[in-house]
Scaffold this motif. Structure first.
Motif, short mmCIF file in Angstrom:
data_model
loop_
_atom_site.label_atom_id
_atom_site.label_comp_id
_atom_site.label_asym_id
_atom_site.label_seq_id
_atom_site.Cartn_x
_atom_site.Cartn_y
_atom_site.Cartn_z
N LEU A 1 0.82 -1.21 0.00
CA LEU A 1 0.00 0.00 0.00
C LEU A 1 0.86 1.26 0.00
N GLY A 2 2.08 1.15 0.52
CA GLY A 2 3.00 2.28 0.50
C GLY A 2 2.99 3.14 1.74
N TYR A 3 2.14 2.86 2.71
CA TYR A 3 2.07 3.67 3.93
C TYR A 3 2.92 3.02 5.03
N ASN A 4 4.21 3.04 4.84
CA ASN A 4 5.12 2.36 5.75
C ASN A 4 5.98 3.36 6.52
N LYS A 5 6.43 2.91 7.68
CA LYS A 5 7.44 3.65 8.42
C LYS A 5 8.36 2.63 9.08
N PHE A 6 9.47 3.11 9.63
CA PHE A 6 10.40 2.22 10.31
C PHE A 6 10.04 2.16 11.79
N TYR A 7 9.96 0.94 12.28
CA TYR A 7 9.57 0.70 13.67
C TYR A 7 10.61 1.23 14.65
N ASN A 8 10.12 1.98 15.63
CA ASN A 8 10.93 2.45 16.74
C ASN A 8 10.26 1.96 18.03
N LYS A 9 10.90 1.02 18.70
CA LYS A 9 10.27 0.37 19.85
C LYS A 9 9.82 1.36 20.90
N GLU A 10 10.61 2.37 21.16
CA GLU A 10 10.29 3.33 22.21
C GLU A 10 9.00 4.08 21.93
N ASN A 11 8.75 4.37 20.65
CA ASN A 11 7.57 5.16 20.28
C ASN A 11 6.37 4.31 19.85
N ASP A 12 6.63 3.15 19.28
CA ASP A 12 5.57 2.40 18.61
C ASP A 12 5.05 1.20 19.39
N ARG A 13 5.79 0.73 20.39
CA ARG A 13 5.36 -0.43 21.18
C ARG A 13 4.51 0.03 22.36
N LEU A 14 3.39 -0.65 22.57
CA LEU A 14 2.53 -0.33 23.69
C LEU A 14 3.27 -0.59 25.00
N ASP A 15 3.30 0.39 25.88
CA ASP A 15 4.00 0.27 27.16
C ASP A 15 3.02 -0.19 28.24
N LEU A 16 3.21 -1.40 28.73
CA LEU A 16 2.34 -1.96 29.77
C LEU A 16 3.13 -2.33 31.02
N THR A 17 4.24 -1.65 31.25
CA THR A 17 5.09 -1.99 32.39
C THR A 17 4.40 -1.71 33.73
#
Length: 280
Positions: free
Chosen positions: A130-146
């Protein structure tokens, strides 16, 4: 092109239809398997089964159990999901990669009672086009459930646990379905279980045997033929298992869509091989 007709299975192009809608949440279910710098859909939030499950020791009864509904309320708040939200999940493209993690999302959301959830047939390979891609950044893109204080579900009617399974494993009204790879069923240890083989009398139904070579789910007719050939019967209760309950969730979802009565053995083979009878 998707051949599995279901209101819970959509093609990647569906994302274009809902891209600008406000009350839509996209979940990238690849989680820990997605490396920093890997491509992802630009509007997705990355989670996986470990984020939304009880995390006991490997091989324990608790690993892989669903959380309490109160826990999921907290998770929904972080994801900005309300009763009207449409949730769309995707994983890797099978059969070359992935564990059916998107199916685990649907399995979990069904327990919560949130019915407006779908997954993308064909996985990320189709979304990437589809072309709507970005590069994964764990700090910003991962849900934080700590900060989540995890409690296990107490009313999960879609699951079965070891004590009950041990009582019905020889009961002809039940069929045990091994959803791991055929080589695991035959005795290869891949993910660290203490024993090799499978639960006695289990039927091998590898999770990725239900998709075609392009990663799309086979049609309901094609899957029904597979199930008939394996003598999986609708007048019995099927119990799915894998190593920790993820692949089994995916197969359980598909079987339910086809009208089968299914329970997912959440602790799965990592647990059962420590306490039950195993054969090769």
């Amino acid at each position: 092109m998707s051949k599995f007709l279901s209101n819970k299975v959509v093609e990647a192009a569906y994302l274009l239809k809902v891209r600008d809608k406000k009350n839509v949440v996209i979940i990238d279910a690849r989680g820990n398997m997605l490396d920093d710098g890997g491509k992802m859909y630009d509007k997705a939030k990355v989670i996986d089964w470990t984020d939304i499950s009880v995390l006991g020791d490997f091989g324990s009864e608790n690993l892989g159990k669903l959380l309490s509904k109160e826990n999921y309320k907290e998770i929904f708040k972080k994801l900005k999901i309300n009763e009207e939200t449409e949730v769309i999940a995707y994983g890797f493209t099978m059969p070359k990669a992935g564990f059916g993690d998107e199916g685990r999302i649907i399995y979990t959301f069904d327990y919560i009672g949130h019915k407006n959830v779908k997954f993308i047939d064909g996985g990320f390979d189709e979304i990437e086009k589809l072309g709507y891609n970005k590069f994964y950044n764990k700090e910003n893109d991962r849900l934080d459930l700590t900060d989540l204080k995890r409690e296990e579900a107490t009313d999960n009617k879609s699951s079965i646990f070891t004590e009950e399974l041990l009582k019905v494993v020889e009961n002809e009204k039940y069929q045990i379905i091994d959803t791991r790879l055929q080589v695991e069923y035959n005795g290869r240890v891949i993910y660290g279980e203490n024993k090799a083989g499978h639960i006695k009398n289990a039927i091998s139904l590898p999770f990725n045997s239900l998709v075609d070579d392009k990663g799309f789910l086979k049609s309901k007719k094609e899957i029904e033929e597979i199930l008939i050939n394996k003598k999986i019967e609708k007048n019995k209760t099927q119990i799915t298992y894998c190593t920790t309950g993820v692949r089994a969730s995916y197969v359980a979802f598909i079987l339910k869509e086809l009208g089968y009565n299914v329970k997912n053995y959440e602790p799965s083979f990592a647990r059962f091989c420590n306490v039950g009878e195993i054969e090769k």
